[in-house]
Scaffold this motif. Structure first.
Motif: not given
Length: 425
Positions: A378-394
Motif C-alpha cells: 500500500l503506497v500513499e503520501r505522508d500527510p505532513f511531508t508529502g513524501s511517499t511511504v509504503a507498507s505491506s498488508l502483512a
C-alpha cells in the motif's frame, strides 16, 4: 531474484523507502514462495502488487528501479559534463542539497549481492558492491568521490586492469558500468542481473514491446509456442502471428530509415510501412476454413497490449527473471490479468524462480484467494511531508477470511484518494 530495493530522495520519495520481496510468516499460499539455499530460512515472493491513490508515488518506486538499471547499463557512455538524472524530493529545499540514494539486494545464481550508489546531478558520490558467500559479507569494491577505490577481495592478477578502469571511470559514471564495458569479469554476474534478469515495462511502451515480442518469437521457437498458447488461453482467437511484406517482390525490400541508438528495426518497420505484423485468426463462418489474416492496425488495443506484454512475460518465466510492470491492468480484462498473475504462482510453469512486481488500480484483484497478505503493498503520501511511504498488508492484523477489497475501499488500510463531497459546477 530481487530481495530488497531501497531508494531515498527521488521525486516523491524523501526518506528511505524499502520495498521487500522477502516472505513473512504468513502460511497461506505456500506455492507463491520461492525457496533458495542462499536465503536460509527465508523465502522470496513470486509476486507483489502495489496499490495506492493517483500521485501517491507507486510509479516513482518503479521508475527508481528502472533508473538504477539504466545507469548500470548505460552510464559508461556519459561524456564529461553530462548531467545525471537527478530529481530530488521537491517539497522541501533541503532535499535539493542531498544526494539520491539507491540500493538493490538480489540473488544471481546462488550468490547474494548488495549493490548501491548515491549521486547528485554532476557526479557519483558513493558506490559499493558486496557479496555474501556463506552469509559472510565480502567487499568487492567501495568508492567515494574524494578517495581511492577499495578492492579488499580482489586478486593481484587483475590489479592493472582495475587501476586502468578506475582511471577511466568519470565522476558521472558508475564503476560497475565501466568495468563491464572493459570486460572486468568479477562484475559480470552483477551487470548481467541488471541487464538480463531485471525487466521493466511501462504503460506506454507500445511498439517497442511488440517489437521485443516479435524478436523473441523469431529467435526462439519454444517461446513462440508458449506465446501463442497464452494468447489462445486468453481467448483472443489468434492462431498465429507472422510478418508479411506488403510490397510486390519485384519492388524489392521497403527502404527504411536507420533506427536510433538502442531501438529496433521492427519498430521502424511498423512505423514506416515495411514488413507488417499479421494476426491469423481462427475462422468463424466456415468449419475447417482458412485462418483470417488481419493487420496489427485492425486489432483491439487490448490485443496489442497483450502481444506486447506476453513476450517479456514468457521470457521472465523461462529464464527466472524479475519482471516489473507499471499499470498492468491498463487495456486488459480483469480475468486476463488474473490469468497472467497466476502463471507466476504456478510452480509447474514458474520453475526458475521468476518474480512479478506490478502496480494496478484494479481492486478486484484484492483477494486473499489470489494473494498472500505480504504480497500486497500500500503506497500513499505522508500527510505532513508529502513524501511517499509504503507498507505491506502483512503489517495489518486482519482475518484470513476478511474481504480485503471491501476493507480497502472503506479506507481501513489507507492508500486511497480522499475525495471531498463538494460541488464543482
Amino acid at each position: 531474484m530481487l530481495i530488497e530495493f531501497r531508494v531515498r530522495n527521488f521525486r516523491s520519495i524523501r526518506d528511505e523507502l524499502m520495498f521487500s520481496m522477502v516472505g513473512s510468516a504468513d502460511t497461506t499460499h505456500p506455492d507463491h514462495l520461492i525457496r533458495s539455499e542462499s536465503m536460509g530460512d527465508d523465502s522470496l515472493l513470486a509476486s507483489s502488487v502495489l496499490y495506492g491513490a493517483n500521485a501517491a508515488g507507486k510509479t516513482n518506486l518503479l521508475l527508481a528501479l528502472n533508473l538504477m538499471r539504466n545507469l548500470v547499463i548505460n552510464s559508461h557512455s556519459h561524456q564529461r559534463g553530462f548531467e545525471l538524472p537527478f530529481e530530488s524530493f521537491g517539497f522541501d529545499r533541503e532535499s535539493g542539497e542531498r544526494p539520491t540514494q539507491m540500493e538493490a539486494v538480489f540473488l544471481e545464481g546462488s550468490m547474494k549481492y548488495v549493490y548501491g550508489f548515491s549521486y547528485d546531478k554532476n557526479r557519483i558520490l558513493e558506490e559499493h558492491l558486496y557479496q555474501y558467500p556463506k552469509k559472510k559479507k565480502g567487499v568487492l569494491f567501495e568508492r567515494t568521490h574524494d578517495s581511492p577505490m577499495k578492492f579488499p577481495r580482489a586478486d593481484k592478477e587483475t590489479s592493472d586492469q582495475r587501476e586502468m578502469i578506475e582511471k577511466t571511470t568519470g565522476e558521472n559514471v558508475l564503476f560497475l558500468s565501466m568495468a563491464a564495458k572493459m570486460n572486468y569479469r568479477p562484475v559480470f554476474p552483477i551487470f548481467d542481473w541488471f541487464q538480463k534478469s531485471l525487466m521493466t515495462v511501462g504503460p506506454s511502451d507500445g511498439l517497442p514491446l511488440i517489437a521485443s515480442t516479435m524478436q523473441l518469437m523469431k529467435r526462439d521457437p519454444e517461446s513462440k509456442s508458449s506465446i501463442l498458447k497464452a494468447l489462445n488461453v486468453a481467448d483472443l482467437g489468434i492462431l498465429d502471428i507472422i510478418e508479411e511484406d506488403e510490397r510486390p517482390p519485384a519492388m524489392g525490400a521497403a527502404p527504411l530509415p536507420l533506427p536510433r541508438p538502442g531501438e529496433s528495426h521492427i519498430v521502424f518497420q511498423l512505423t514506416f510501412g515495411g514488413p507488417r505484423i499479421t494476426f491469423i485468426h481462427k475462422p468463424y463462418a466456415e468449419k475447417g476454413g482458412q485462418g483470417v489474416h488481419l493487420p496489427l492496425a485492425s486489432e483491439s488495443e487490448g490485443t496489442k497490449k497483450m502481444l506486447g506484454i506476453i513476450g517479456p512475460w514468457i521470457e521472465a518465466l523461462r529464464t527466472g527473471g524479475t519482471l516489473v510492470v507499471d499499470e498492468l491492468d491498463t487495456k486488459l480484462h480483469h480475468l486476463i490479468v488474473r490469468y497472467l498473475i497466476g502463471l507466476f504462482h504456478d510452480p509447474e510453469q514458474n520453475r526458475k524462480g521468476a518474480q512479478l512486481i506490478f502496480t494496478t488500480h484494479d481492486v478486484n484483484l484484492l483477494d486473499q484467494d489470489l494473494f498472500r497478505r505480504d504480497q500486497v503493498w500500500l503506497v500513499e503520501r505522508d500527510p505532513f511531508t508529502g513524501s511517499t511511504v509504503a507498507s505491506s498488508l502483512a503489517e495489518f492484523r486482519i482475518r484470513k477470511d476478511l474481504d480485503i477489497e471491501k476493507a480497502y475501499l472503506a479506507g481501513r488500510f489507507g492508500a486511497i484518494p480522499n475525495i471531498m463531497e463538494e460541488k464543482v459546477i
